[in-house]
Write a protein that holds these residues in place. Structure first.
Motif, PDB file in Angstrom:
ATOM      1  N   ALA A 205       0.831  -1.204   0.000  1.00  0.00           N
ATOM      2  CA  ALA A 205       0.000   0.000   0.000  1.00  0.00           C
ATOM      3  C   ALA A 205       0.864   1.253   0.000  1.00  0.00           C
ATOM      4  CB  ALA A 205      -0.936  -0.004   1.214  1.00  0.00           C
ATOM      5  N   GLY A 206       1.949   1.224   0.785  1.00  0.00           N
ATOM      6  CA  GLY A 206       2.843   2.366   0.817  1.00  0.00           C
ATOM      7  C   GLY A 206       3.502   2.614  -0.524  1.00  0.00           C
ATOM      8  N   ALA A 207       3.954   1.537  -1.167  1.00  0.00           N
ATOM      9  CA  ALA A 207       4.599   1.669  -2.473  1.00  0.00           C
ATOM     10  C   ALA A 207       3.626   2.203  -3.517  1.00  0.00           C
ATOM     11  CB  ALA A 207       5.160   0.317  -2.913  1.00  0.00           C
ATOM     12  N   GLN A 208       2.393   1.711  -3.491  1.00  0.00           N
ATOM     13  CA  GLN A 208       1.388   2.185  -4.439  1.00  0.00           C
ATOM     14  C   GLN A 208       1.066   3.660  -4.189  1.00  0.00           C
ATOM     15  OE1 GLN A 208      -0.016   0.397  -7.099  1.00  0.00           O
ATOM     16  NE2 GLN A 208      -0.720   2.446  -7.634  1.00  0.00           N
ATOM     17  N   ALA A 209       0.993   4.049  -2.907  1.00  0.00           N
ATOM     18  CA  ALA A 209       0.698   5.448  -2.567  1.00  0.00           C
ATOM     19  C   ALA A 209       1.841   6.373  -2.990  1.00  0.00           C
ATOM     20  CB  ALA A 209       0.429   5.590  -1.078  1.00  0.00           C
ATOM     21  N   VAL A 210       3.086   5.912  -2.839  1.00  0.00           N
ATOM     22  CA  VAL A 210       4.236   6.698  -3.307  1.00  0.00           C
ATOM     23  C   VAL A 210       4.170   6.847  -4.824  1.00  0.00           C
ATOM     24  CG1 VAL A 210       6.746   6.642  -3.642  1.00  0.00           C
ATOM     25  CG2 VAL A 210       5.768   6.188  -1.382  1.00  0.00           C
ATOM     26  N   LYS A 211       3.856   5.766  -5.503  1.00  0.00           N
ATOM     27  CA  LYS A 211       3.720   5.802  -6.966  1.00  0.00           C
ATOM     28  C   LYS A 211       2.619   6.778  -7.380  1.00  0.00           C
ATOM     29  CE  LYS A 211       2.818   2.711 -10.880  1.00  0.00           C
ATOM     30  NZ  LYS A 211       2.508   1.305 -11.275  1.00  0.00           N
ATOM     31  N   ASP A 212       1.477   6.720  -6.690  1.00  0.00           N
ATOM     32  CA  ASP A 212       0.357   7.607  -7.020  1.00  0.00           C
ATOM     33  C   ASP A 212       0.689   9.072  -6.741  1.00  0.00           C
ATOM     34  OD1 ASP A 212      -1.082   5.383  -7.763  1.00  0.00           O
ATOM     35  OD2 ASP A 212      -2.240   5.274  -5.897  1.00  0.00           O
ATOM     36  N   ALA A 213       1.515   9.306  -5.709  1.00  0.00           N
ATOM     37  CA  ALA A 213       1.893  10.683  -5.359  1.00  0.00           C
ATOM     38  C   ALA A 213       2.914  11.251  -6.334  1.00  0.00           C
ATOM     39  CB  ALA A 213       2.451  10.726  -3.938  1.00  0.00           C
ATOM     40  N   GLY A 214       3.581  10.368  -7.087  1.00  0.00           N
ATOM     41  CA  GLY A 214       4.616  10.792  -8.025  1.00  0.00           C
ATOM     42  C   GLY A 214       5.993  10.520  -7.443  1.00  0.00           C
ATOM     43  N   ILE A 215       6.678   9.522  -7.992  1.00  0.00           N
ATOM     44  CA  ILE A 215       7.985   9.146  -7.457  1.00  0.00           C
ATOM     45  C   ILE A 215       9.008  10.199  -7.871  1.00  0.00           C
ATOM     46  CG2 ILE A 215       9.762   7.366  -7.377  1.00  0.00           C
ATOM     47  CD1 ILE A 215       7.600   5.357  -8.285  1.00  0.00           C
ATOM     48  N   PRO A 216       9.645  10.874  -6.912  1.00  0.00           N
ATOM     49  CA  PRO A 216      10.669  11.857  -7.271  1.00  0.00           C
ATOM     50  C   PRO A 216      11.770  11.215  -8.108  1.00  0.00           C
ATOM     51  CG  PRO A 216      10.058  12.092  -4.963  1.00  0.00           C
ATOM     52  CD  PRO A 216       9.424  10.822  -5.450  1.00  0.00           C
ATOM     53  N   SER A 217      12.396  12.001  -8.980  1.00  0.00           N
ATOM     54  CA  SER A 217      13.325  11.452  -9.971  1.00  0.00           C
ATOM     55  C   SER A 217      14.515  10.728  -9.356  1.00  0.00           C
ATOM     56  CB  SER A 217      13.824  12.572 -10.893  1.00  0.00           C
ATOM     57  OG  SER A 217      14.481  13.582 -10.140  1.00  0.00           O
ATOM     58  N   ASP A 218      14.999  11.200  -8.212  1.00  0.00           N
ATOM     59  CA  ASP A 218      16.182  10.600  -7.607  1.00  0.00           C
ATOM     60  C   ASP A 218      15.843   9.827  -6.331  1.00  0.00           C
ATOM     61  OD1 ASP A 218      18.923  10.096  -7.579  1.00  0.00           O
ATOM     62  OD2 ASP A 218      19.334  11.751  -6.219  1.00  0.00           O
ATOM     63  N   PHE A 219      14.588   9.439  -6.192  1.00  0.00           N
ATOM     64  CA  PHE A 219      14.129   8.731  -4.994  1.00  0.00           C
ATOM     65  C   PHE A 219      14.726   7.333  -4.942  1.00  0.00           C
ATOM     66  CE2 PHE A 219      11.223   5.777  -2.934  1.00  0.00           C
ATOM     67  CZ  PHE A 219      10.860   6.427  -1.774  1.00  0.00           C
ATOM     68  N   ARG A 220      15.144   6.917  -3.733  1.00  0.00           N
ATOM     69  CA  ARG A 220      15.679   5.558  -3.571  1.00  0.00           C
ATOM     70  C   ARG A 220      15.447   5.075  -2.149  1.00  0.00           C
ATOM     71  NH1 ARG A 220      20.319   2.471  -2.397  1.00  0.00           N
ATOM     72  NH2 ARG A 220      21.452   4.201  -1.467  1.00  0.00           N
ATOM     73  N   THR A 221      14.915   3.866  -2.005  1.00  0.00           N
ATOM     74  CA  THR A 221      14.804   3.228  -0.694  1.00  0.00           C
ATOM     75  C   THR A 221      16.158   2.615  -0.344  1.00  0.00           C
ATOM     76  OG1 THR A 221      12.443   2.726  -0.917  1.00  0.00           O
ATOM     77  CG2 THR A 221      13.697   1.372   0.626  1.00  0.00           C
ATOM     78  N   SER A 222      16.737   3.050   0.768  1.00  0.00           N
ATOM     79  CA  SER A 222      18.021   2.483   1.188  1.00  0.00           C
ATOM     80  C   SER A 222      17.847   1.308   2.139  1.00  0.00           C
ATOM     81  CB  SER A 222      18.901   3.558   1.843  1.00  0.00           C
ATOM     82  OG  SER A 222      18.231   4.150   2.946  1.00  0.00           O
ATOM     83  N   ASP A 223      16.712   1.274   2.865  1.00  0.00           N
ATOM     84  CA  ASP A 223      16.441   0.152   3.762  1.00  0.00           C
ATOM     85  C   ASP A 223      14.964   0.184   4.149  1.00  0.00           C
ATOM     86  OD1 ASP A 223      16.976  -2.114   5.198  1.00  0.00           O
ATOM     87  OD2 ASP A 223      18.255  -1.158   6.694  1.00  0.00           O
ATOM     88  N   ALA A 224      14.391  -0.979   4.338  1.00  0.00           N
ATOM     89  CA  ALA A 224      12.999  -1.107   4.783  1.00  0.00           C
ATOM     90  C   ALA A 224      12.970  -2.303   5.714  1.00  0.00           C
ATOM     91  CB  ALA A 224      12.061  -1.312   3.594  1.00  0.00           C
ATOM     92  N   LYS A 225      12.858  -2.038   7.008  1.00  0.00           N
ATOM     93  CA  LYS A 225      13.034  -3.092   7.995  1.00  0.00           C
ATOM     94  C   LYS A 225      12.200  -2.826   9.243  1.00  0.00           C
ATOM     95  CE  LYS A 225      17.055  -0.841  10.125  1.00  0.00           C
ATOM     96  NZ  LYS A 225      18.504  -0.971  10.442  1.00  0.00           N
TER      97      LYS A 225
END
Length: 204
Positions: free
Chosen positions: A120-140
């Motif tokens: 859900a979080g990933a879809q919401a980020v996608k819907d909000a517009g993924i910034p051009s240099d956005f990167r997940t460094s860790d998800a834990k």
């Protein structure tokens, strides 16, 4: 079952929000993501609270109630999309493939119960517009709730989604996705009663 689960998690997640007692389930509607809870919360504040701190700086409150409920509604839809909730063993790899721009080559490293929340979080980020240099460094997991670390460009909308996922994770069982509480016992984990194995909630 879906409405009850939604309202239980929502009630805990909105505990410190004004107007939380006005939240009701209006309907459960089929969507492309799964059965989506349509909710009403007429007394919830629509904006996230931000207060100026004397001497400089800004105090930012928890994510706004409507955003939390929208993310929870989407996570609930993903969780119940195929009937009774079942999580594939390779859920993290599947999320990484489906949301490569959000997670990069590897998906979240947590228990499967949060898989639908991460989705859900990933879809919401996608819907909000993924910034051009956005990167997940860790998800834990850390101290019983999710931690989503990012680098590069971001935006206020994306930051709010990330904070909402972290906030909601403290009320969802990391093992199965049912309503949970952060519990004591060697290390803190958010677990439902079934998976708690006698551990007591930290808020009792």
């Amino acid at each position: 079952m879906i409405a009850s689960e939604f309202l239980t998690i929502a009630g805990r997640a909105l505990r410190d929000h004004c107007g939380a007692d006005s939240v009701t389930v209006r309907a459960i509607e089929p969507t492309v993501h799964g059965p989506r809870v349509r909710w009403d919360g007429p007394l919830l504040h629509r904006e996230r609270r931000r207060d100026t701190i004397p001497g400089g700086g800004v105090w930012i409150g928890p994510p706004a109630g409507p955003l939390l409920l929208n993310i929870l509604s989407l996570a609930t839809a993903f969780r119940w999309a195929d009937g009774a909730p079942r999580c594939a063993k390779d859920w993290s790899e599947r999320l990484a493939r489906r949301y490569r721009r959000v997670f990069g080559p590897t998906g979240p490293a947590t228990g499967p119960g949060w898989s639908w929340l991460w989705e859900a979080g990933a879809q919401a980020v996608k819907d909000a517009g993924i910034p051009s240099d956005f990167r997940t460094s860790d998800a834990k997991e850390k101290y019983g709730s999710a931690r989503w670390y990012v680098e590069g460009d971001t935006s206020a909308a994306v930051d709010d989604v990330i904070d909402a996922v972290e906030h909601l994770s403290a009320h969802i069982c990391e093992d199965c996705g049912a309503p949970g509480r952060i519990r004591q016992g060697g290390w803190l984990r958010c677990l439902c009663t079934r998976h708690a194995e006698g551990r007591l909630p930290t808020d009792e």
